[in-house]
Scaffold this motif. Structure first.
Motif, short mmCIF file in Angstrom:
data_model
loop_
_atom_site.label_atom_id
_atom_site.label_comp_id
_atom_site.label_asym_id
_atom_site.label_seq_id
_atom_site.Cartn_x
_atom_site.Cartn_y
_atom_site.Cartn_z
N ALA A 190 15.29 -134.04 84.25
CA ALA A 190 16.24 -133.05 84.77
C ALA A 190 16.29 -133.10 86.28
CB ALA A 190 15.83 -131.65 84.30
N GLU A 191 15.12 -133.17 86.91
CA GLU A 191 15.09 -133.24 88.38
C GLU A 191 15.80 -134.48 88.88
OE1 GLU A 191 12.00 -133.68 92.13
OE2 GLU A 191 11.19 -133.28 90.13
N ARG A 192 15.57 -135.61 88.20
CA ARG A 192 16.24 -136.85 88.61
C ARG A 192 17.76 -136.70 88.54
NH1 ARG A 192 18.55 -141.38 86.78
NH2 ARG A 192 18.51 -140.68 84.61
N ALA A 193 18.25 -136.06 87.48
CA ALA A 193 19.69 -135.87 87.33
C ALA A 193 20.25 -134.95 88.42
CB ALA A 193 20.00 -135.30 85.95
N TYR A 194 19.53 -133.89 88.72
CA TYR A 194 20.00 -132.97 89.76
C TYR A 194 19.98 -133.64 91.13
CZ TYR A 194 19.50 -129.23 86.27
OH TYR A 194 19.61 -128.43 85.16
N GLN A 195 18.99 -134.50 91.37
CA GLN A 195 18.96 -135.24 92.63
C GLN A 195 20.19 -136.15 92.74
OE1 GLN A 195 17.06 -134.83 95.16
NE2 GLN A 195 15.01 -134.16 94.52
N GLU A 196 20.55 -136.81 91.64
CA GLU A 196 21.77 -137.63 91.63
C GLU A 196 22.99 -136.77 91.90
OE1 GLU A 196 22.14 -140.79 91.50
OE2 GLU A 196 20.13 -141.48 90.95
N GLY A 197 23.02 -135.59 91.27
CA GLY A 197 24.13 -134.68 91.48
C GLY A 197 24.23 -134.21 92.92
N LEU A 198 23.07 -134.02 93.55
CA LEU A 198 23.04 -133.60 94.96
C LEU A 198 23.71 -134.64 95.84
CD1 LEU A 198 21.98 -131.44 96.95
CD2 LEU A 198 19.83 -132.73 97.04
N ARG A 199 23.47 -135.92 95.51
CA ARG A 199 24.10 -137.00 96.28
C ARG A 199 25.59 -137.16 95.93
NH1 ARG A 199 18.77 -139.06 95.76
NH2 ARG A 199 19.12 -139.81 93.63
N ALA A 200 25.92 -136.96 94.66
CA ALA A 200 27.30 -137.19 94.22
C ALA A 200 28.22 -136.02 94.55
CB ALA A 200 27.33 -137.44 92.71
N GLN A 201 27.66 -134.82 94.62
CA GLN A 201 28.47 -133.62 94.86
C GLN A 201 27.90 -132.81 96.03
OE1 GLN A 201 28.64 -131.72 90.84
NE2 GLN A 201 30.76 -131.34 91.42
N GLN A 248 36.51 -138.07 86.48
CA GLN A 248 36.93 -137.18 85.41
C GLN A 248 35.93 -136.05 85.18
OE1 GLN A 248 37.69 -139.17 81.70
NE2 GLN A 248 38.26 -137.29 80.60
N PHE A 249 34.64 -136.36 85.38
CA PHE A 249 33.59 -135.36 85.17
C PHE A 249 32.77 -135.22 86.45
CE2 PHE A 249 34.22 -137.57 81.05
CZ PHE A 249 34.74 -136.51 80.32
N PRO A 250 33.28 -134.52 87.46
CA PRO A 250 32.57 -134.43 88.75
C PRO A 250 31.21 -133.74 88.65
CG PRO A 250 34.44 -132.93 88.71
CD PRO A 250 34.56 -133.79 87.50
N ASP A 251 31.04 -132.89 87.64
CA ASP A 251 29.76 -132.19 87.48
C ASP A 251 28.88 -132.85 86.42
OD1 ASP A 251 31.29 -131.57 85.28
OD2 ASP A 251 30.68 -129.46 85.21
N ALA A 252 29.11 -134.15 86.21
CA ALA A 252 28.39 -134.85 85.14
C ALA A 252 26.88 -134.76 85.31
CB ALA A 252 28.83 -136.31 85.10
N TRP A 253 26.37 -134.99 86.53
CA TRP A 253 24.93 -134.99 86.72
C TRP A 253 24.35 -133.58 86.51
CZ3 TRP A 253 22.34 -139.12 86.14
CH2 TRP A 253 22.84 -140.35 86.56
N LEU A 254 25.13 -132.57 86.85
CA LEU A 254 24.68 -131.21 86.61
C LEU A 254 24.55 -130.96 85.10
CD1 LEU A 254 24.04 -128.42 87.89
CD2 LEU A 254 26.47 -127.87 87.62
N ARG A 255 25.51 -131.45 84.34
CA ARG A 255 25.46 -131.30 82.88
C ARG A 255 24.26 -132.05 82.30
NH1 ARG A 255 31.55 -132.01 80.38
NH2 ARG A 255 32.73 -130.98 82.04
N VAL A 256 24.03 -133.24 82.82
CA VAL A 256 22.91 -134.03 82.32
C VAL A 256 21.59 -133.33 82.65
CG1 VAL A 256 21.65 -136.21 82.57
CG2 VAL A 256 24.15 -136.21 82.42
#
Length: 281
Positions: free
Chosen positions: A41-52, A20-28
């Motif tokens: 913030a870096e940890r969240a973007y790293q997760e987003g890099l893997r998820a998206q 539902q929220f594909p950009d969730a890690w980017l928002r976080v």
């Protein structure tokens, strides 16, 4: 504590529903970067890099911003080097790497990056302003003024170009022209301490000590704990009583104070401004 727990639950709900929220890690990541918590913030973007993986470029830029804000300029540049190899004409990447190169002592590399960005996107004021800063750092004041002038031709009230022009003219000891530009800037941002200090420099260079004192007093009225303004105002008052001194020495002294506040020639100030823009983009 309760509000923090509620916040954490909201973030977990967001990242727990990536469909539902594909950009969730980017928002976080943006949430934490807005709070200045660069590690989270870096940890969240790293997760987003893997998820998206399709949005890898966005996340890499954000990660580089976090690294730069954490004092890891070399790591940030390495990440941007990798991204630019894939996207050599990307204006945002080039404009982000340019100030980092200045911070790392590679002014020529910064100018090359920023000139390439300007050539590909000549209407973008941010890239031109950064290029002007790089030229100024190199001591090429005429090229710096040319870039600021190009911005002001299409955007006469562009704040960074107005203040940058004033700083360059001050370094060239062309104080009346500096005052003209800084006053245009102060019409937009009348309480800006950096601009008031710059105008004080120019007034002192022009031997207009009362006007310089007026600017310093205005700074103190807005911020009574401004120790630097108090010291400069006291020193300027003594100079007025003694009949003043050479304009070059006065401008050099206050020019150092201006740089300490993030004036032209300090690459880390540009890095910080650029990384904030990249986080907000």
């Amino acid at each position: 504590t309760g509000s923090r727990a509620a916040r954490d639950r909201a973030l977990e709900r967001l990242t727990g529903n990536l469909r539902q929220f594909p950009d969730a890690w980017l928002r976080v990541g943006n949430f934490y970067s807005g709070r200045g918590d660069w590690a989270e913030a870096e940890r969240a973007y790293q997760e987003g890099l893997r998820a998206q993986p399709a949005e890898a470029l966005v996340h890499k830029r954000r990660i580089a911003s976090c690294l730069a804000a954490s004092g890891k300029a070399q790591e940030a540049q390495s990440l941007l080097d990798e991204a630019i190899r894939e996207r050599p004409d990307d204006r945002e990447l080039l404009s982000q790497r340019g100030p980092l190169r200045i911070a790392l002592g590679d002014t020529r590399g910064a100018i090359a990056d920023l000139r390439h960005a300007v050539e590909k996107h000549p209407a973008e004021a941010d890239s031109r302003n950064l290029l002007a800063r790089a030229y100024e750092r190199q001591g090429d004041f005429e090229s710096a003024r040319a870039e600021y002038s190009a911005v002001l031709t299409s955007q006469p009230s562009q704040p960074q170009a107005l203040l940058g022009s004033a700083e360059v003219f001050t370094k060239q000891l062309r104080f009346s022209e500096a005052i003209g530009f800084v006053e245009k800037y102060l019409e937009i941002r009348p309480s800006d301490h950096r601009a008031l200090l710059l105008r004080a420099v120019a007034h002192l260079g022009s031997q207009n000590i009362p006007a310089a004192i007026a600017d310093l007093r205005k700074m103190l009225a807005a911020n009574p704990n401004d120790r630097e303004a108090a010291l400069q105002g006291n020193d300027t008052g003594h100079r007025e009583e003694r009949g003043g001194s050479s304009r070059d020495r006065i401008a050099q002294r206050l020019g150092g104070s201006l740089q300490a506040r993030g004036g032209a020639g300090l690459p880390l100030a540009d890095v910080d401004a650029q990384q904030r823009r990249s986080v907000e983009a």
